[in-house]
Design a protein around this motif. Structure first.
Motif, PDB file in Angstrom:
ATOM      1  N   THR A 157       0.827  -1.211   0.000  1.00 17.20           N
ATOM      2  CA  THR A 157       0.000   0.000   0.000  1.00 17.20           C
ATOM      3  C   THR A 157       0.859   1.256   0.000  1.00 17.20           C
ATOM      4  OG1 THR A 157      -1.777  -1.143   1.193  1.00 17.20           O
ATOM      5  CG2 THR A 157      -1.785   1.263   1.262  1.00 17.20           C
ATOM      6  N   LEU A 158       1.892   1.276   0.841  1.00 17.01           N
ATOM      7  CA  LEU A 158       2.734   2.474   0.949  1.00 17.01           C
ATOM      8  C   LEU A 158       3.729   2.599  -0.197  1.00 17.01           C
ATOM      9  CD1 LEU A 158       3.424   2.924   4.757  1.00 17.01           C
ATOM     10  CD2 LEU A 158       1.635   3.872   3.323  1.00 17.01           C
ATOM     11  N   SER A 159       3.893   1.560  -1.009  1.00 18.15           N
ATOM     12  CA  SER A 159       4.707   1.708  -2.219  1.00 18.15           C
ATOM     13  C   SER A 159       4.104   2.752  -3.147  1.00 18.15           C
ATOM     14  CB  SER A 159       4.815   0.363  -2.956  1.00 18.15           C
ATOM     15  OG  SER A 159       5.526  -0.578  -2.194  1.00 18.15           O
ATOM     16  N   GLY A 160       2.783   2.897  -3.115  1.00 14.58           N
ATOM     17  CA  GLY A 160       2.113   3.943  -3.886  1.00 14.58           C
ATOM     18  C   GLY A 160       1.778   5.152  -3.038  1.00 14.58           C
ATOM     19  N   LEU A 161       1.225   4.902  -1.828  1.00 17.85           N
ATOM     20  CA  LEU A 161       0.798   6.004  -0.961  1.00 17.85           C
ATOM     21  C   LEU A 161       1.975   6.829  -0.460  1.00 17.85           C
ATOM     22  CD1 LEU A 161      -1.684   7.282   0.383  1.00 17.85           C
ATOM     23  CD2 LEU A 161      -1.354   5.717   2.309  1.00 17.85           C
ATOM     24  N   GLY A 162       3.137   6.201  -0.319  1.00 19.80           N
ATOM     25  CA  GLY A 162       4.318   6.922   0.170  1.00 19.80           C
ATOM     26  C   GLY A 162       4.844   7.960  -0.798  1.00 19.80           C
ATOM     27  N   LEU A 163       4.346   7.962  -2.040  1.00 13.54           N
ATOM     28  CA  LEU A 163       4.783   8.935  -3.040  1.00 13.54           C
ATOM     29  C   LEU A 163       3.805  10.096  -3.158  1.00 13.54           C
ATOM     30  CD1 LEU A 163       5.856   6.393  -5.806  1.00 13.54           C
ATOM     31  CD2 LEU A 163       7.367   7.683  -4.300  1.00 13.54           C
ATOM     32  N   PHE A 164       2.972  10.305  -2.145  1.00 16.58           N
ATOM     33  CA  PHE A 164       1.933  11.331  -2.240  1.00 16.58           C
ATOM     34  C   PHE A 164       2.501  12.734  -2.423  1.00 16.58           C
ATOM     35  CE2 PHE A 164       3.005  11.104   2.244  1.00 16.58           C
ATOM     36  CZ  PHE A 164       2.996  12.436   2.651  1.00 16.58           C
ATOM     37  N   TYR A 165       3.705  12.990  -1.918  1.00 14.52           N
ATOM     38  CA  TYR A 165       4.276  14.335  -2.029  1.00 14.52           C
ATOM     39  C   TYR A 165       4.792  14.647  -3.430  1.00 14.52           C
ATOM     40  CZ  TYR A 165       8.148  11.256  -0.689  1.00 14.52           C
ATOM     41  OH  TYR A 165       9.019  10.193  -0.604  1.00 14.52           O
ATOM     42  N   PHE A 166       4.765  13.656  -4.351  1.00 10.80           N
ATOM     43  CA  PHE A 166       5.124  13.922  -5.742  1.00 10.80           C
ATOM     44  C   PHE A 166       3.892  14.164  -6.617  1.00 10.80           C
ATOM     45  CE2 PHE A 166       9.040  11.523  -4.570  1.00 10.80           C
ATOM     46  CZ  PHE A 166       9.968  12.477  -4.962  1.00 10.80           C
ATOM     47  N   THR A 167       2.700  14.086  -6.033  1.00 10.97           N
ATOM     48  CA  THR A 167       1.480  14.141  -6.841  1.00 10.97           C
ATOM     49  C   THR A 167       0.813  15.511  -6.769  1.00 10.97           C
ATOM     50  OG1 THR A 167       0.309  13.107  -4.979  1.00 10.97           O
ATOM     51  CG2 THR A 167       1.101  11.663  -6.725  1.00 10.97           C
ATOM     52  N   PHE A 168      -0.128  15.725  -5.843  1.00  9.62           N
ATOM     53  CA  PHE A 168      -0.868  16.980  -5.875  1.00  9.62           C
ATOM     54  C   PHE A 168       0.002  18.203  -5.583  1.00  9.62           C
ATOM     55  CE2 PHE A 168      -3.987  20.200  -4.805  1.00  9.62           C
ATOM     56  CZ  PHE A 168      -4.906  20.012  -5.828  1.00  9.62           C
ATOM     57  N   PRO A 169       1.035  18.125  -4.740  1.00  4.90           N
ATOM     58  CA  PRO A 169       1.931  19.288  -4.648  1.00  4.90           C
ATOM     59  C   PRO A 169       2.541  19.666  -5.996  1.00  4.90           C
ATOM     60  CG  PRO A 169       2.300  17.849  -2.782  1.00  4.90           C
ATOM     61  CD  PRO A 169       1.347  17.124  -3.693  1.00  4.90           C
ATOM     62  N   GLY A 170       2.793  18.677  -6.849  1.00 10.62           N
ATOM     63  CA  GLY A 170       3.264  18.971  -8.203  1.00 10.62           C
ATOM     64  C   GLY A 170       2.185  19.580  -9.064  1.00 10.62           C
ATOM     65  N   VAL A 171       0.937  19.130  -8.880  1.00 10.17           N
ATOM     66  CA  VAL A 171      -0.191  19.729  -9.596  1.00 10.17           C
ATOM     67  C   VAL A 171      -0.341  21.195  -9.225  1.00 10.17           C
ATOM     68  CG1 VAL A 171      -2.707  19.668  -9.872  1.00 10.17           C
ATOM     69  CG2 VAL A 171      -1.411  17.537  -9.808  1.00 10.17           C
ATOM     70  N   ALA A 172      -0.175  21.500  -7.943  1.00  8.09           N
ATOM     71  CA  ALA A 172      -0.385  22.858  -7.452  1.00  8.09           C
ATOM     72  C   ALA A 172       0.670  23.848  -7.940  1.00  8.09           C
ATOM     73  CB  ALA A 172      -0.405  22.860  -5.921  1.00  8.09           C
ATOM     74  N   LYS A 173       1.800  23.360  -8.463  1.00  9.56           N
ATOM     75  CA  LYS A 173       2.806  24.272  -9.003  1.00  9.56           C
ATOM     76  C   LYS A 173       2.303  24.998 -10.246  1.00  9.56           C
ATOM     77  CE  LYS A 173       6.849  21.858  -7.173  1.00  9.56           C
ATOM     78  NZ  LYS A 173       8.099  21.131  -7.502  1.00  9.56           N
ATOM     79  N   CYS A 174       1.338  24.407 -10.928  1.00 14.32           N
ATOM     80  CA  CYS A 174       0.671  25.084 -12.049  1.00 14.32           C
ATOM     81  C   CYS A 174      -0.758  24.565 -12.087  1.00 14.32           C
ATOM     82  CB  CYS A 174       1.402  24.826 -13.365  1.00 14.32           C
ATOM     83  SG  CYS A 174       0.730  25.786 -14.746  1.00 14.32           S
ATOM     84  N   ILE A 175      -1.580  25.130 -11.226  1.00 13.22           N
ATOM     85  CA  ILE A 175      -2.916  24.594 -11.015  1.00 13.22           C
ATOM     86  C   ILE A 175      -3.776  24.692 -12.256  1.00 13.22           C
ATOM     87  CG2 ILE A 175      -4.001  26.730 -10.205  1.00 13.22           C
ATOM     88  CD1 ILE A 175      -4.344  23.261  -8.555  1.00 13.22           C
ATOM     89  N   GLU A 176      -3.535  25.710 -13.114  1.00 12.94           N
ATOM     90  CA  GLU A 176      -4.363  25.861 -14.316  1.00 12.94           C
ATOM     91  C   GLU A 176      -4.061  24.809 -15.373  1.00 12.94           C
ATOM     92  OE1 GLU A 176      -2.226  28.004 -12.973  1.00 12.94           O
ATOM     93  OE2 GLU A 176      -1.513  29.490 -14.426  1.00 12.94           O
ATOM     94  N   VAL A 177      -2.947  24.095 -15.237  1.00  8.42           N
ATOM     95  CA  VAL A 177      -2.620  22.988 -16.134  1.00  8.42           C
ATOM     96  C   VAL A 177      -2.870  21.647 -15.439  1.00  8.42           C
ATOM     97  CG1 VAL A 177      -0.755  21.809 -17.372  1.00  8.42           C
ATOM     98  CG2 VAL A 177      -0.968  24.293 -17.501  1.00  8.42           C
ATOM     99  N   GLY A 178      -2.429  21.519 -14.193  1.00  2.12           N
ATOM    100  CA  GLY A 178      -2.528  20.250 -13.483  1.00  2.12           C
ATOM    101  C   GLY A 178      -3.941  19.847 -13.126  1.00  2.12           C
ATOM    102  N   LEU A 179      -4.725  20.790 -12.612  1.00  5.21           N
ATOM    103  CA  LEU A 179      -6.079  20.431 -12.176  1.00  5.21           C
ATOM    104  C   LEU A 179      -6.979  19.995 -13.332  1.00  5.21           C
ATOM    105  CD1 LEU A 179      -7.839  20.168  -9.698  1.00  5.21           C
ATOM    106  CD2 LEU A 179      -8.553  22.544  -9.985  1.00  5.21           C
ATOM    107  N   PRO A 180      -6.996  20.699 -14.480  1.00  5.78           N
ATOM    108  CA  PRO A 180      -7.787  20.181 -15.610  1.00  5.78           C
ATOM    109  C   PRO A 180      -7.361  18.785 -16.053  1.00  5.78           C
ATOM    110  CG  PRO A 180      -7.193  22.464 -15.997  1.00  5.78           C
ATOM    111  CD  PRO A 180      -6.434  22.028 -14.782  1.00  5.78           C
TER     112      PRO A 180
END
Length: 527
Positions: free
Chosen positions: A169-192
C-alpha cells in the motif's frame, strides 16, 4: 424497503487472481490496442525520468545539454532493463525505470564538499557523475547477490498477506508528495488534467460504449493531448509572461531547455562520462538506496502481478527478478543514469486503468523507450510536456497501486485485534516516521541522525525516509514474532492462501506465468 435476504449477506469471495483485467499477462490484445497502450506506458514513465533529471542535474552543475543526455540515457537503459526483466526476471509486465528512491543518495553525493570546491560547473558535473557511476555499480552487485544467491527468496517465503498489505500500500501512498503538490505548481494545467483523466477513464468509458476504447484504453493519451495543447495556447498567448520564474518553469511549454540541448541522434554507451570513481562512503549510501529500492520494487511487483491477472509470484522467481534488477543497476552505473532501476509504480497503476496486463504491451513500450532515446529531438519534444500534467496523472495511477495493497486484506481476518494492531501500527508509523525525517531535514539541512560518520547518517536517513521500507520492517517483524505459533494466527494472517505459491511446483499456473523463455527453465530451474 424489503428485508435483506440471507444469501445477500454472504461475504464477497476471495480471488487469487484479479478478474477485472480484459487482457491478462499471457493474452496480448489486438495490435492497435497494443501499440497505443504501450505508447502510454512510455509517456507515463517519461514524467518520472524528466523530473529526476530536472532535480539532480542542476545540483551536480550540469546544464540543458547534460540534462538532455541524462534523460536519453535513462530512457535507453529503461528500455533495455525492462526487456531483461520481462524476458529473464520475474517475467511480469513491469516497466523498470529510474526511481525516486535514489534521489536522496544522489543528492548527498552531489552536495559532498569534495565536489563543491570544484569551480567549473561542467567539471563538477563530470566528477560527480563518475562517483555516482562507481556507487551504482557496487550497489548493483549488492542487489544481484541478494537476488541470485536466494537471500530474498527467504524473505518472500515467510511473507504473509497481512505483512505484505502495509508496504505494498505504501509503495504507492508513500509517493503522495510527488502528486498533488506537483499539480499545485501550475494549477491551471494540473487540475484540468486530473479532472479530465477521472472523467475519461472512470465515467466516459462506462457511459459511451462506442467511445470506450478512446476513453478507457487511451484515457491517458487523450488527456495529455488536450491539456498539452491547452498549455501551448496559454504559453503562446503570454499568460505567464509576467509571472515568477518558478511558475514560468512549471507552466510554460518552452522553458524545459531539453529540445535545444538534445542532439538529433545519439547512442548512449558505457563510461560516456569517463571511468567510474569508487568512494567508500558513496558506495555505502547507494547500497542503502538499493536496499530501499529492493523493498519498494517488491511491493510494486506484487501490484503488477495483481493487475496483470497472474498469481502470487513464487519466492524463487521473485529472487530471480531482484537479481536481474541488480544487473540493471550495474548497467545504469556503467552508462551514468544518476539513479538505479526499480519497478515503476505509475506503470503498475496504468495496468489497472487500461485493464491491459499483457506482457507484449510492455515489450513494445520498451522499444518506444529505446527509439526515443536514440532520436533525441523526437523524445525531447515529448519530454517538454509540463511536469504538473504528469503529476496529475500520478494522482490516479499511484492511487491504483494503493488499491492493490488494500485488496490483499481480503485474505486476512480483519476481526482480530492482532490483525488490526499490525496493520494499523505499520501503516501509521510507515507514514509518520518518514514525514518526521523529511521535515527535520527541511528545517535543519540534515537528517535526525547526525553523527560523525557521514556514511552512517546517510544510510539511516535513506532507509527511514522510505514509507514502504519502514512499513515492511514493522509489519514483517511483528507478523513473524507476535503470537506467531498460535494455531489460529496462521489462518488470520492469510498464510494458507499463499502457501501453495511458496514453491514453484505446487501450483500449475506458475509454469504458465513465470517459466523462462527459449527452454531456459531446463537449465535454470525454479524451486
Amino acid at each position: 424497503m424489503s428485508p435483506v435476504k440471507a444469501e445477500d449477506l454472504v461475504p464477497h469471495p476471495v480471488k487469487e487472481q484479479f478478474a477485472g483485467v480484459d487482457y491478462c499477462i499471457t493474452s496480448p490484445p489486438p495490435w492497435l490496442t497494443t501499440v497505443l497502450v504501450a505508447f502510454q506506458h512510455y509517456l507515463v514513465m517519461l514524467g518520472t525520468t524528466v523530473l529526476i533529471a530536472t532535480i539532480l542535474v542542476p545540483l551536480m552543475g550540469g546544464g540543458h545539454a547534460e540534462k538532455a543526455i541524462v534523460i536519453q540515457t535513462i530512457l535507453f537503459l529503461a528500455g533495455i532493463n525492462t526487456l531483461l526483466q520481462v524476458h529473464f526476471g520475474t517475467r511480469l509486465p513491469a516497466v523498470m525505470a529510474g526511481s525516486y528512491t535514489y534521489i536522496y543518495a544522489t543528492t548527498a553525493i552531489a552536495l559532498s564538499p569534495r565536489y563543491l570546491i570544484i569551480i567549473d560547473p561542467l567539471e563538477r558535473f563530470v566528477f560527480t557523475m563518475r562517483s555516482l557511476q562507481g556507487a551504482l555499480i557496487i550497489a548493483g552487485v549488492f542487489q544481484a547477490v541478494i537476488g541470485f544467491f536466494g537471500i530474498w527468496r527467504v524473505f518472500i517465503r515467510f511473507l504473509s498477506p497481512l505483512a505484505a498489505a502495509p508496504f505494498v500500500t505504501l509503495s504507492g501512498l508513500g509517493l503522495f508528495y510527488f502528486t498533488f503538490p506537483g499539480v499545485a505548481k501550475c494549477i491551471e494545467v494540473g487540475l484540468p488534467a486530473l479532472v479530465l483523466l477521472v472523467l475519461f477513464a472512470e465515467y466516459a468509458a462506462h457511459f459511451f460504449v462506442k467511445g470506450s476504447f478512446v476513453f478507457g484504453r487511451c484515457a491517458v493519451l487523450v488527456t495529455i493531448v488536450i491539456v498539452w495543447v491547452y498549455a501551448e495556447i496559454l504559453t503562446a498567448a503570454g499568460a505567464y509572461n509576467e509571472r515568477g520564474p518558478v511558475t514560468q518553469f512549471s507552466c510554460r511549454t518552452d522553458r524545459a531547455g531539453i529540445i535545444q540541448g538534445s542532439p538529433w541522434v545519439r547512442f548512449p554507451y558505457p563510461f560516456q562520462w569517463g571511468y567510474p570513481i569508487f568512494c567508500f562512503q558513496d558506495c555505502l549510501a547507494m547500497m542503502a538506496a538499493a536496499f530501499v529500492s529492493l523493498v519498494e520494487s517488491t511491493g510494486t511487483l506484487i501490484v503488477v502481478s495483481r493487475y496483470s491477472g497472474a498469481t502470487f509470484c513464487p519466492p524463487s522467481v521473485f529472487s530471480r527478478g531482484i537479481g536481474w534488477e541488480g544487473i540493471s543497476i550495474i548497467l545504469d552505473g556503467m552508462c551514468g543514469t544518476l539513479t538505479g532501476t526499480a519497478a515503476s509504480v505509475e506503470n503498475a497503476g496504468l495496468l489497472a486503468l487500461t485493464r491491459v496486463g499483457s506482457r507484449r504491451v510492455i515489450k513494445i513500450s520498451a522499444l518506444f523507450m529505446i527509439f526515443f532515446s536514440l532520436f533525441g529531438k523526437f523524445g525531447a519534444l515529448l519530454a517538454s510536456i509540463p511536469l504538473p500534467l504528469f503529476s496529475a496523472l500520478y494522482c490516479v495511477l499511484f492511487a491504483y497501486s494503493v488499491g492493490a495493497g488494500i485488496s490483499l486484506l481480503q485474505y486476512c481476518n480483519l476481526n482480530t485485534l492482532r490483525t488490526k494492531f499490525i496493520l494499523s501500527i505499520s501503516l501509521f508509523l510507515g507514514l509518520s516516521i518518514p514525514q518526521y525525517f523529511r521535515i527535520y531535514e527541511m528545517f535543519f539541512g540534515f537528517g535526525p541522525v547526525h553523527t560523525h560518520s557521514v556514511a552512517f547518517n546517510v544510510i539511516v536517513n535513506i532507509i527511514f525516509s522510505s514509507p514502504a521500507t519502514v512499513a515492511a520492517i514493522l509489519a514483517y517483524l511483528l507478523d513473524c514474532t507476535h503470537l506467531y505459533w498460535d494455531a489460529s494466527v496462521r489462518k488470520d494472517r492469510g498464510w494458507h492462501w499463499w502457501e501453495k505459491f511458496k514453491s514453484y511446483r505446487h501450483d500449475s499456473r506458475s509454469e504458465e506465468f513465470y517459466a523462462l523463455p527459449y527452454g531456459l527453465s531446463k537449465y535454470f530451474p525454479s524451486f
